[in-house]
Design a protein around this motif. Structure first.
Motif, PDB file in Angstrom:
ATOM      1  N   LEU A 206       0.829  -1.201   0.000  1.00  0.00           N
ATOM      2  CA  LEU A 206       0.000   0.000   0.000  1.00  0.00           C
ATOM      3  C   LEU A 206       0.870   1.259   0.000  1.00  0.00           C
ATOM      4  CD1 LEU A 206      -2.738  -1.059   2.585  1.00  0.00           C
ATOM      5  CD2 LEU A 206      -2.980  -0.947   0.092  1.00  0.00           C
ATOM      6  N   ASP A 207       1.937   1.229   0.792  1.00  0.00           N
ATOM      7  CA  ASP A 207       2.880   2.340   0.817  1.00  0.00           C
ATOM      8  C   ASP A 207       3.444   2.592  -0.581  1.00  0.00           C
ATOM      9  OD1 ASP A 207       5.114   3.990   2.479  1.00  0.00           O
ATOM     10  OD2 ASP A 207       6.125   2.730   0.994  1.00  0.00           O
ATOM     11  N   ALA A 208       3.814   1.528  -1.257  1.00  0.00           N
ATOM     12  CA  ALA A 208       4.362   1.660  -2.605  1.00  0.00           C
ATOM     13  C   ALA A 208       3.327   2.207  -3.576  1.00  0.00           C
ATOM     14  CB  ALA A 208       4.884   0.310  -3.090  1.00  0.00           C
ATOM     15  N   ALA A 209       2.055   1.819  -3.388  1.00  0.00           N
ATOM     16  CA  ALA A 209       0.996   2.340  -4.247  1.00  0.00           C
ATOM     17  C   ALA A 209       0.867   3.855  -4.099  1.00  0.00           C
ATOM     18  CB  ALA A 209      -0.328   1.662  -3.920  1.00  0.00           C
ATOM     19  N   LEU A 210       1.047   4.362  -2.881  1.00  0.00           N
ATOM     20  CA  LEU A 210       0.995   5.808  -2.678  1.00  0.00           C
ATOM     21  C   LEU A 210       2.219   6.489  -3.274  1.00  0.00           C
ATOM     22  CD1 LEU A 210      -0.388   6.148   0.974  1.00  0.00           C
ATOM     23  CD2 LEU A 210      -1.607   5.761  -1.164  1.00  0.00           C
ATOM     24  N   ARG A 211       3.394   5.923  -3.029  1.00  0.00           N
ATOM     25  CA  ARG A 211       4.619   6.555  -3.520  1.00  0.00           C
ATOM     26  C   ARG A 211       4.708   6.538  -5.039  1.00  0.00           C
ATOM     27  NH1 ARG A 211       8.689   3.836  -2.488  1.00  0.00           N
ATOM     28  NH2 ARG A 211       7.883   2.085  -1.285  1.00  0.00           N
ATOM     29  N   SER A 212       4.105   5.525  -5.660  1.00  0.00           N
ATOM     30  CA  SER A 212       4.122   5.451  -7.126  1.00  0.00           C
ATOM     31  C   SER A 212       3.069   6.341  -7.768  1.00  0.00           C
ATOM     32  CB  SER A 212       3.886   4.005  -7.573  1.00  0.00           C
ATOM     33  OG  SER A 212       2.537   3.616  -7.350  1.00  0.00           O
ATOM     34  N   GLY A 213       2.158   6.868  -6.959  1.00  0.00           N
ATOM     35  CA  GLY A 213       1.059   7.659  -7.494  1.00  0.00           C
ATOM     36  C   GLY A 213      -0.117   6.832  -7.967  1.00  0.00           C
ATOM     37  N   ALA A 214      -0.093   5.507  -7.711  1.00  0.00           N
ATOM     38  CA  ALA A 214      -1.225   4.671  -8.107  1.00  0.00           C
ATOM     39  C   ALA A 214      -2.476   5.029  -7.311  1.00  0.00           C
ATOM     40  CB  ALA A 214      -0.892   3.194  -7.908  1.00  0.00           C
ATOM     41  N   ALA A 215      -2.298   5.591  -6.118  1.00  0.00           N
ATOM     42  CA  ALA A 215      -3.416   6.072  -5.303  1.00  0.00           C
ATOM     43  C   ALA A 215      -2.950   7.297  -4.541  1.00  0.00           C
ATOM     44  CB  ALA A 215      -3.905   4.997  -4.340  1.00  0.00           C
ATOM     45  N   GLY A 216      -3.901   8.157  -4.194  1.00  0.00           N
ATOM     46  CA  GLY A 216      -3.567   9.344  -3.419  1.00  0.00           C
ATOM     47  C   GLY A 216      -3.545   9.078  -1.930  1.00  0.00           C
ATOM     48  N   GLN A 217      -4.477   8.229  -1.449  1.00  0.00           N
ATOM     49  CA  GLN A 217      -4.562   7.894  -0.036  1.00  0.00           C
ATOM     50  C   GLN A 217      -4.975   6.431   0.093  1.00  0.00           C
ATOM     51  OE1 GLN A 217      -6.166  10.815   2.876  1.00  0.00           O
ATOM     52  NE2 GLN A 217      -7.158  11.762   1.110  1.00  0.00           N
ATOM     53  N   ALA A 218      -4.566   5.815   1.196  1.00  0.00           N
ATOM     54  CA  ALA A 218      -5.019   4.472   1.548  1.00  0.00           C
ATOM     55  C   ALA A 218      -5.105   4.394   3.059  1.00  0.00           C
ATOM     56  CB  ALA A 218      -4.059   3.406   1.019  1.00  0.00           C
ATOM     57  N   LEU A 219      -6.142   3.734   3.568  1.00  0.00           N
ATOM     58  CA  LEU A 219      -6.302   3.553   5.010  1.00  0.00           C
ATOM     59  C   LEU A 219      -6.521   2.080   5.327  1.00  0.00           C
ATOM     60  CD1 LEU A 219      -8.515   6.582   6.133  1.00  0.00           C
ATOM     61  CD2 LEU A 219      -6.033   6.332   6.282  1.00  0.00           C
ATOM     62  N   PHE A 220      -6.020   1.684   6.503  1.00  0.00           N
ATOM     63  CA  PHE A 220      -6.102   0.313   7.020  1.00  0.00           C
ATOM     64  C   PHE A 220      -6.534   0.449   8.468  1.00  0.00           C
ATOM     65  CE2 PHE A 220      -4.104  -3.076   9.459  1.00  0.00           C
ATOM     66  CZ  PHE A 220      -4.095  -4.203   8.654  1.00  0.00           C
ATOM     67  N   LEU A 221      -7.694  -0.116   8.817  1.00  0.00           N
ATOM     68  CA  LEU A 221      -8.242  -0.058  10.174  1.00  0.00           C
ATOM     69  C   LEU A 221      -8.537  -1.470  10.652  1.00  0.00           C
ATOM     70  CD1 LEU A 221     -10.576   2.879   9.350  1.00  0.00           C
ATOM     71  CD2 LEU A 221      -9.125   2.934  11.370  1.00  0.00           C
ATOM     72  N   VAL A 222      -7.978  -1.841  11.791  1.00  0.00           N
ATOM     73  CA  VAL A 222      -8.147  -3.181  12.340  1.00  0.00           C
ATOM     74  C   VAL A 222      -9.577  -3.346  12.849  1.00  0.00           C
ATOM     75  CG1 VAL A 222      -7.378  -4.780  14.126  1.00  0.00           C
ATOM     76  CG2 VAL A 222      -5.714  -3.311  12.961  1.00  0.00           C
ATOM     77  N   ASN A 223     -10.226  -4.450  12.461  1.00  0.00           N
ATOM     78  CA  ASN A 223     -11.601  -4.721  12.878  1.00  0.00           C
ATOM     79  C   ASN A 223     -11.655  -5.768  13.987  1.00  0.00           C
ATOM     80  OD1 ASN A 223     -12.498  -2.939  10.927  1.00  0.00           O
ATOM     81  ND2 ASN A 223     -12.952  -4.523   9.418  1.00  0.00           N
ATOM     82  N   HIS A 224     -12.708  -5.636  14.840  1.00  0.00           N
ATOM     83  CA  HIS A 224     -12.981  -6.518  15.994  1.00  0.00           C
ATOM     84  C   HIS A 224     -11.699  -7.150  16.554  1.00  0.00           C
ATOM     85  CE1 HIS A 224     -13.557  -9.070  12.433  1.00  0.00           C
ATOM     86  NE2 HIS A 224     -14.713  -8.485  12.213  1.00  0.00           N
ATOM     87  N   VAL A 225     -10.941  -6.281  17.226  1.00  0.00           N
ATOM     88  CA  VAL A 225      -9.582  -6.595  17.670  1.00  0.00           C
ATOM     89  C   VAL A 225      -9.552  -7.824  18.565  1.00  0.00           C
ATOM     90  CG1 VAL A 225      -7.522  -5.643  18.763  1.00  0.00           C
ATOM     91  CG2 VAL A 225      -9.141  -4.113  17.611  1.00  0.00           C
ATOM     92  N   MET A 226     -10.425  -7.855  19.579  1.00  0.00           N
ATOM     93  CA  MET A 226     -10.343  -8.912  20.597  1.00  0.00           C
ATOM     94  C   MET A 226     -11.432  -9.959  20.443  1.00  0.00           C
ATOM     95  SD  MET A 226      -7.742  -8.859  22.452  1.00  0.00           S
ATOM     96  CE  MET A 226      -8.440 -10.183  23.417  1.00  0.00           C
ATOM     97  N   ARG A 227     -12.080 -10.038  19.288  1.00  0.00           N
ATOM     98  CA  ARG A 227     -13.150 -11.030  19.140  1.00  0.00           C
ATOM     99  C   ARG A 227     -12.615 -12.439  19.368  1.00  0.00           C
ATOM    100  NH1 ARG A 227     -16.552 -11.541  13.632  1.00  0.00           N
ATOM    101  NH2 ARG A 227     -14.539 -12.280  12.902  1.00  0.00           N
ATOM    102  N   ARG A 228     -11.458 -12.723  18.849  1.00  0.00           N
ATOM    103  CA  ARG A 228     -10.823 -14.030  19.078  1.00  0.00           C
ATOM    104  C   ARG A 228      -9.403 -13.905  19.606  1.00  0.00           C
ATOM    105  NH1 ARG A 228     -13.737 -14.892  14.234  1.00  0.00           N
ATOM    106  NH2 ARG A 228     -15.407 -16.413  14.474  1.00  0.00           N
TER     107      ARG A 228
END
Length: 543
Positions: A206-228
């Motif tokens: 994802l970092d490379a996608a931003l640095r290459s200009g393939a995307a302007g922004q990308a976000l990653f959010l962890v879901n249901h952290v302690m479910r298991r």
């Protein structure tokens, strides 16, 4: 979110595709199938062919789009949204994208992210169809910001929301990312050092996608952290430290708040892939919030004590909605695997009991955005200008910090003061004035101001507690109008952070003001409502 063991993403042998040959620079073009040659052509076009594990050493080449240092809360539009929503393109859901977007609009949302599960059939069949449906709903709801994202099965972990803005080829990025890094697709679901490294490789990509200009922004959010208990503390820290402008935080409260077995469907015990340091007390929710966020001095505070942003959100994780009369049509068992979607739901006329609420019906993530557009909402999330609420307990919230010679700083911000200065926190909360979806006007009974010491980077990357965290003041709103209060930290000597939570006051741990563990059957979540706000950091300079 998976509802049944048959669909548990931990069964990483389901639909493995193996390593994608199209991404292997050692395989010539003429050895690829037409489909894989097309994927390789896409990677070349956006400058990502050959980018994989080799990019990890340069991860972090982009500056962390950090916390905004100044600007009071009144300078932003506060937009409510949901970043975790499933449709008929998920193997365990049923709604059309238009039904989801219309539902979110009807419950007052401003932005939504469609996040269907990573899956071999999804990657093969659904990405383009989803995009077409998203475009159609954007046209029907011009005031709603709608992203096409993905709920990634994280290698070595559980789930995470991933989405882009400003992509040259959004569906191309999503499809290739899913094929390369989704653990359900490539068989990397088990907890192991190699699979944890694969998750960091995904962030590197994802970092490379931003640095290459393939995307302007990308976000990653962890879901249901302690479910298991699949995420170890060192994994969360690794995500944050590797790409702080991409991996920005976690669900503070999960979806499935109406699940009868337990709020959030958090009725689990440790298994072979759980981090062994978690205890049983970490597995339930507390007042509907994940224990990683809700336990005072727990996992969230241990990360904030390092002085780095790690933000919380909330969402519906919408699959099937309580009291809805729609149902998924009966289809052969292999239907999803061969189509990558289910037929449109049909109306039975009979209300059904389900675990989920519509986007915006119960939980919402409220973001301070500089303007009403895609990039501004993502920037607000990245900056931590976020508070999360349940059941309409609070309609608006403004939190600011200031010191002599400084402008106001709001949620997610950093206030730099001279040693010995006073720091003033101001809070303006507007309680509910209208019935929520349960037909009740909830009462805001208490607001807690929490202070935590900033002590620097943890030597133990698996630390899950912070010692110096406490409620410094509780306020009880009077009457039915806005609640306003001020608190002053005098003669500040060391760095710290402040964060806020509030409650309807109906349920607490015995002998405490802390939220109670949600153990046992969940009859209704509407009588135990909380809101949480992200922190403001206070940095100290001078002798």
């Amino acid at each position: 979110m998976c509802r049944t063991a048959a669909h548990d993403h931990h069964h990483h042998h389901d639909h493995p595709l193996g390593g994608p040959e199209y991404a292997d620079v050692g395989i010539p073009d003429d050895a690829l199938s037409p489909a894989d040659l097309g994927r390789r052509s896409f990677l070349r076009r956006v400058g990502l062919f050959g980018v994989g594990a080799a990019v990890a050493p340069v991860l972090g080449g982009l500056p962390a789009a950090a916390t905004v240092r100044g600007g009071g809360s009144r300078g932003y539009q506060w937009l409510a949204g949901d970043h975790h929503i499933h449709t008929q393109y998920s193997y365990d859901a049923m709604y059309t994208i238009e039904q989801q977007v219309a539902g979110g609009a009807g419950h007052g949302l401003d932005w939504m992210v469609i996040t269907d599960h990573g899956h071999a059939a999804h990657e093969k069949f659904a990405v383009e169809s989803t995009y077409a449906d998203v475009l159609a709903s954007r046209g029907r709801h011009p005031d709603m910001l709608v992203w096409q994202g993905l709920e990634l099965n994280v290698p070595g972990g559980e789930h995470a929301t991933v989405f882009f803005d400003g992509a040259r080829d959004e569906i191309g990025l999503l499809r290739v990312f899913e094929r390369l890094f989704d653990s359900r697709v490539n068989g990397t679901g088990a907890s192991s050092p190699a699979n944890e490294a694969k998750a960091l490789e995904a962030l590197a990509w994802l970092d490379a996608a931003l640095r290459s200009g393939a995307a302007g922004q990308a976000l990653f959010l962890v879901n249901h952290v302690m479910r298991r208990g699949r995420y170890a503390p060192h994994e969360l820290r690794a995500f944050r430290d590797a790409a702080p402008y991409i991996a920005i935080g976690m669900e503070g409260s999960p979806g499935a708040q109406n699940e009868i077995r337990a709020r959030g469907d958090y009725n689990n015990t440790p298994d072979a892939d759980s981090w062994p340091g978690w205890r049983q007390e970490h597995y339930p929710t507390y007042g509907g919030f994940d224990s990683a966020a809700a336990i005072l001095g727990g996992m969230w505070d241990s990360m904030l004590a390092e002085g780095k942003g790690w933000w919380i959100t909330s969402n519906s994780d919408g699959h099937f909605y309580d009291q809805d009369t729609l149902t998924r049509p009966a289809v052969p068992a292999d239907w999803y695997d061969t189509h990558g979607r289910y037929p449109d739901p049909v109306d039975t006329g009979l209300p059904q009991r389900h675990a989920d609420f519509w986007p915006g019906q119960f939980s919402r993530t409220v973001v301070g955005a500089a303007s009403r557009d895609y990039g501004a909402v993502m920037e607000g999330l990245r900056a931590g200008r976020v508070w999360v609420g349940m059941g309409g307990l609070v309609e608006a919230l403004h939190v600011n910090a200031h010191a002599p010679g400084n402008g106001q700083v709001t949620l997610g911000g950093r206030l730099t003061v001279r040693r010995g200065d006073d720091v003033t926190i101001t809070v303006h909360a507007e309680p509910a004035t209208r019935p929520n979806a349960a037909g009740q006007v909830p009462r805001l009974a208490r607001i807690d101001l929490i202070r935590g010491a900033v002590t620097g980077a943890q030597a133990d990357r698996d630390a899950a507690t912070a010692a110096d965290v406490r409620v410094v003041r509780s306020f009880e709103p009077r009457g039915h109008g806005p609640a306003r209060f001020t608190y002053r930290f005098r003669d500040v000597r060391e760095p710290f952070y402040v964060r806020l939570r509030g409650t309807d006051g109906n349920r607490h741990a015995p002998g405490s003001i802390e939220p109670a563990a949600d153990t046992g059957q969940n009859d209704s979540p509407w009588g135990d409502l909380w809101f949480y706000a992200n922190p403001i950091f206070v940095d100290v300079t001078g002798g």
